[in-house]
Design a protein around this motif. Sequence first.
Motif, PDB file in Angstrom:
ATOM      1  N   VAL A 131      51.184  37.911  46.240  1.00  0.00           N
ATOM      2  CA  VAL A 131      51.679  37.476  45.778  1.00  0.00           C
ATOM      3  C   VAL A 131      50.840  35.334  46.097  1.00  0.00           C
ATOM      4  N   LEU A 132      50.463  35.144  46.012  1.00  0.00           N
ATOM      5  CA  LEU A 132      49.175  33.847  45.294  1.00  0.00           C
ATOM      6  C   LEU A 132      50.394  32.947  45.268  1.00  0.00           C
ATOM      7  N   ASP A 133      51.109  32.109  46.051  1.00  0.00           N
ATOM      8  CA  ASP A 133      51.791  30.690  45.856  1.00  0.00           C
ATOM      9  C   ASP A 133      51.786  29.984  47.165  1.00  0.00           C
ATOM     10  N   THR A 187      45.184  28.437  29.833  1.00  0.00           N
ATOM     11  CA  THR A 187      44.392  28.420  30.290  1.00  0.00           C
ATOM     12  C   THR A 187      43.632  28.905  31.728  1.00  0.00           C
ATOM     13  N   SER A 188      45.077  29.739  32.417  1.00  0.00           N
ATOM     14  CA  SER A 188      44.508  30.228  33.271  1.00  0.00           C
ATOM     15  C   SER A 188      44.256  32.069  32.591  1.00  0.00           C
ATOM     16  N   VAL A 189      45.253  32.163  32.040  1.00  0.00           N
ATOM     17  CA  VAL A 189      44.926  33.563  30.972  1.00  0.00           C
ATOM     18  C   VAL A 189      43.537  33.451  30.462  1.00  0.00           C
ATOM     19  N   ALA A 190      42.672  32.685  29.816  1.00  0.00           N
ATOM     20  CA  ALA A 190      41.271  32.630  29.020  1.00  0.00           C
ATOM     21  C   ALA A 190      40.232  32.725  30.486  1.00  0.00           C
ATOM     22  N   LEU A 191      41.004  31.792  31.763  1.00  0.00           N
ATOM     23  CA  LEU A 191      39.903  31.732  32.691  1.00  0.00           C
ATOM     24  C   LEU A 191      39.832  33.300  33.601  1.00  0.00           C
ATOM     25  N   MET A 192      40.540  33.707  33.912  1.00  0.00           N
ATOM     26  CA  MET A 192      40.917  35.081  33.838  1.00  0.00           C
ATOM     27  C   MET A 192      40.102  35.978  33.450  1.00  0.00           C
ATOM     28  N   VAL A 248      45.010  27.970  41.013  1.00  0.00           N
ATOM     29  CA  VAL A 248      45.325  29.123  41.571  1.00  0.00           C
ATOM     30  C   VAL A 248      44.441  30.058  41.327  1.00  0.00           C
ATOM     31  N   GLY A 249      45.094  30.600  39.810  1.00  0.00           N
ATOM     32  CA  GLY A 249      43.859  31.405  39.791  1.00  0.00           C
ATOM     33  C   GLY A 249      42.427  31.321  39.875  1.00  0.00           C
ATOM     34  N   PHE A 250      41.753  29.880  39.288  1.00  0.00           N
ATOM     35  CA  PHE A 250      40.642  29.324  40.164  1.00  0.00           C
ATOM     36  C   PHE A 250      39.636  29.891  41.317  1.00  0.00           C
ATOM     37  N   LYS A 251      40.930  29.940  42.250  1.00  0.00           N
ATOM     38  CA  LYS A 251      41.238  30.430  43.590  1.00  0.00           C
ATOM     39  C   LYS A 251      40.977  31.379  43.855  1.00  0.00           C
ATOM     40  N   LEU A 252      41.471  32.483  42.904  1.00  0.00           N
ATOM     41  CA  LEU A 252      40.982  33.797  42.761  1.00  0.00           C
ATOM     42  C   LEU A 252      39.541  34.400  42.164  1.00  0.00           C
ATOM     43  N   ILE A 253      38.928  34.014  41.504  1.00  0.00           N
ATOM     44  CA  ILE A 253      38.088  34.505  40.914  1.00  0.00           C
ATOM     45  C   ILE A 253      36.718  33.523  41.905  1.00  0.00           C
ATOM     46  N   GLN A 254      37.226  32.018  42.439  1.00  0.00           N
ATOM     47  CA  GLN A 254      36.069  31.806  43.771  1.00  0.00           C
ATOM     48  C   GLN A 254      36.194  33.067  44.594  1.00  0.00           C
ATOM     49  N   ALA A 255      37.494  33.478  45.240  1.00  0.00           N
ATOM     50  CA  ALA A 255      37.470  34.954  46.174  1.00  0.00           C
ATOM     51  C   ALA A 255      36.490  35.813  45.802  1.00  0.00           C
ATOM     52  N   LEU A 256      36.579  36.796  44.651  1.00  0.00           N
ATOM     53  CA  LEU A 256      35.944  37.458  43.808  1.00  0.00           C
ATOM     54  C   LEU A 256      35.170  37.123  43.991  1.00  0.00           C
ATOM     55  N   SER A 257      34.362  36.020  43.780  1.00  0.00           N
ATOM     56  CA  SER A 257      32.819  36.667  43.498  1.00  0.00           C
ATOM     57  C   SER A 257      31.680  35.441  44.371  1.00  0.00           C
ATOM     58  N   SER A 258      32.614  34.866  45.778  1.00  0.00           N
ATOM     59  CA  SER A 258      32.066  35.645  46.645  1.00  0.00           C
ATOM     60  C   SER A 258      31.902  36.450  47.421  1.00  0.00           C
ATOM     61  N   LYS A 259      32.485  37.445  47.171  1.00  0.00           N
ATOM     62  CA  LYS A 259      32.023  38.664  47.404  1.00  0.00           C
ATOM     63  C   LYS A 259      30.974  39.588  46.573  1.00  0.00           C
ATOM     64  N   PHE A 287      51.371  44.582  40.140  1.00  0.00           N
ATOM     65  CA  PHE A 287      51.453  43.107  39.782  1.00  0.00           C
ATOM     66  C   PHE A 287      50.606  42.460  41.486  1.00  0.00           C
ATOM     67  N   ILE A 288      49.755  41.258  40.862  1.00  0.00           N
ATOM     68  CA  ILE A 288      49.167  39.672  41.563  1.00  0.00           C
ATOM     69  C   ILE A 288      49.887  38.877  40.939  1.00  0.00           C
ATOM     70  N   ILE A 289      50.803  38.031  41.519  1.00  0.00           N
ATOM     71  CA  ILE A 289      51.333  36.739  41.462  1.00  0.00           C
ATOM     72  C   ILE A 289      50.287  35.681  41.682  1.00  0.00           C
ATOM     73  N   CYS A 290      50.100  34.936  40.905  1.00  0.00           N
ATOM     74  CA  CYS A 290      49.042  34.199  41.499  1.00  0.00           C
ATOM     75  C   CYS A 290      50.166  32.383  40.674  1.00  0.00           C
ATOM     76  N   ASP A 291      50.915  32.012  41.282  1.00  0.00           N
ATOM     77  CA  ASP A 291      51.664  30.888  40.555  1.00  0.00           C
ATOM     78  C   ASP A 291      51.555  29.439  41.229  1.00  0.00           C
ATOM     79  N   HIS A 292      52.252  28.938  41.208  1.00  0.00           N
ATOM     80  CA  HIS A 292      52.380  27.280  41.729  1.00  0.00           C
ATOM     81  C   HIS A 292      53.242  26.980  41.704  1.00  0.00           C
ATOM     82  N   HIS A 293      55.108  27.712  41.156  1.00  0.00           N
ATOM     83  CA  HIS A 293      56.201  26.643  40.629  1.00  0.00           C
ATOM     84  C   HIS A 293      56.563  27.117  42.510  1.00  0.00           C
TER      85      HIS A 293
END
Length: 562
Positions: free
Chosen positions: A178-180, A91-96, A198-209, A160-166
């Motif tokens: 490294v976003l975690d 789902t993360s890959v589909a979203l991003m 975490v991926g959604f927060k990244l597109i939220q940040a990108l779209s806000s710009k 690399f840009i890492i979006c993880d939650h582990h």
Amino acid sequence: MRWTIKPKPESHKVKALQDALQIDELTAFLLLQRGIETFEDAKSFFRPNLNELHDPFLMKDMDKAVARIEQALETGENIMVYGDYDVDGTTSVALMSSYLRTRQENVVTYIPDRYDEGYGVSYKGIDFAHDNEFTLIVALDCGIKAIDKVAYAKEKGIDFIICDHHRPGAEIPDAAAVLDPKRDDCEYPYKELCGCGVGFKLIQALSSKQGFTIEDLGEYLDLVATAIGADIVPITGENRILAYYGLQIINENPRPGIKAILNQVDKTEFTITDVVFIVAPRINAAGRMKHGTYAVQLLTEMDEKQAETYAAEIESFNLDRREADREITIQALNQIEELKEQDRYTSVVYQDDWHKGVIGIVASRLTETYYRPTLVFTKSGDKLAASARSVSGFDVYNALEACSEHIEQFGGHKYAAGLTLLPEHYDAFKQAFEDVVSQTIDPKLLSPEIKIDAKINLEDITPKFYRILKQFAPFGPGNMTPVFMTEAVVDTGYGKCVGKDEDHLRITVKQGQVQPIVCIGFGLGAKIDAVSTTKPFDVVYTIDENHWNGITSLQLKLRDLK
């Protein structure tokens, strides 16, 4: 089953909340158990608001991640979106990838092969990126421990840009960002996001710009809600808001891929539980039985007819998964019986031909049966790979860490993890894991516990009360469906076993002069004798609706009875 009644909230807090919200005592009681103490808390709980999501730039490295992606978009770099093969990863890959393709075309997706590459970032994936001139990899739901692989990519000119939650290890990879939220040096206010979150927060940040608001990102929330449900993260804080609005999208206007899955079942309104048991297993089945790319293909397809074709293909993988899961579970249960290991503190089983794609499900089944921290191993190339599952209250990740001298690689969460080790280390690891668990686990955790929110009488169960309970949804960790206990009920004489194997219990109970109510107890068929006498018994249950012949009525879903 251990029945544990949760502590009662302080009476002055109950009274204060009753007065503030003009509600009954029981509802105030249930809200306080969920940490809701004020009118403002209740407003946020019952009316989640997308504007209450945190500023994504509060996350460590978010500014770096946005700057690097903007640079790649401006200069037309080839971008690879890389993610794990489970629901959260796909789902993360589909979203991003969906979002980035709204900005430029040269974006590809990459899901590692479960059998050839294993979990997380792989050298093969990096080599593929290098061979095809990709200079930026956005990795989702993985990468926080990929120190060597990120360094290898850097040598090849790939960022690399890492979006993880582990949980991170002692060292953070030397990536462009490294976003975690679980990084020790990350002050992001909410720590429980899933990888897709975490991926959604990244597109939220990108779209806000670009001047967009959070309302403009609604089309992605069906993916985020699916990942939240599947990854069993707490449905509190931001996850509650994202799941709440994601479920609205799932019910009103889901993407074609999710719609195609939902069309396979006879249901019109979907809850987070439906996402967990209907959508998630099918998405997961692609990576388990064939390849996770099939799931990404389904989730990014915009043509409804083509999505129906992909969903049918994935459903065939799901049927194969069910059969493999059933067969291996039987073999694993037999192995535990034959080795006479029921009295151990752990369940650790291994067979070299077990399907790697279903060992996690089998581990869950064994945990349900024996209620022990459980590991299921199979052969994976020249190593052994395992899925770990735990019991409520015990941190299996910490237990694995204590056995790390025998392990090649491991990662995961408190209740679910994965690992690999060399075959010659299996016996030593198995004993070490047993020793660690036996020395650290509280023995009472080895029998399942039902946590009861409140004791009530049958007369308290009214349509109005149920309407209020429904507004507590979406349910999940941190906000579980309220569980109630009622004492001294009697069966009206119509109790019977139902289901193909008669392993479910259907009874009608009454208490005093109150209208009798139907109860269904899945897996409780063996308790028929306990209710077939005229003696009163106690029941633990959740309240549910039964729809039959166009008539809707309240019923109790039994969890246990004594």
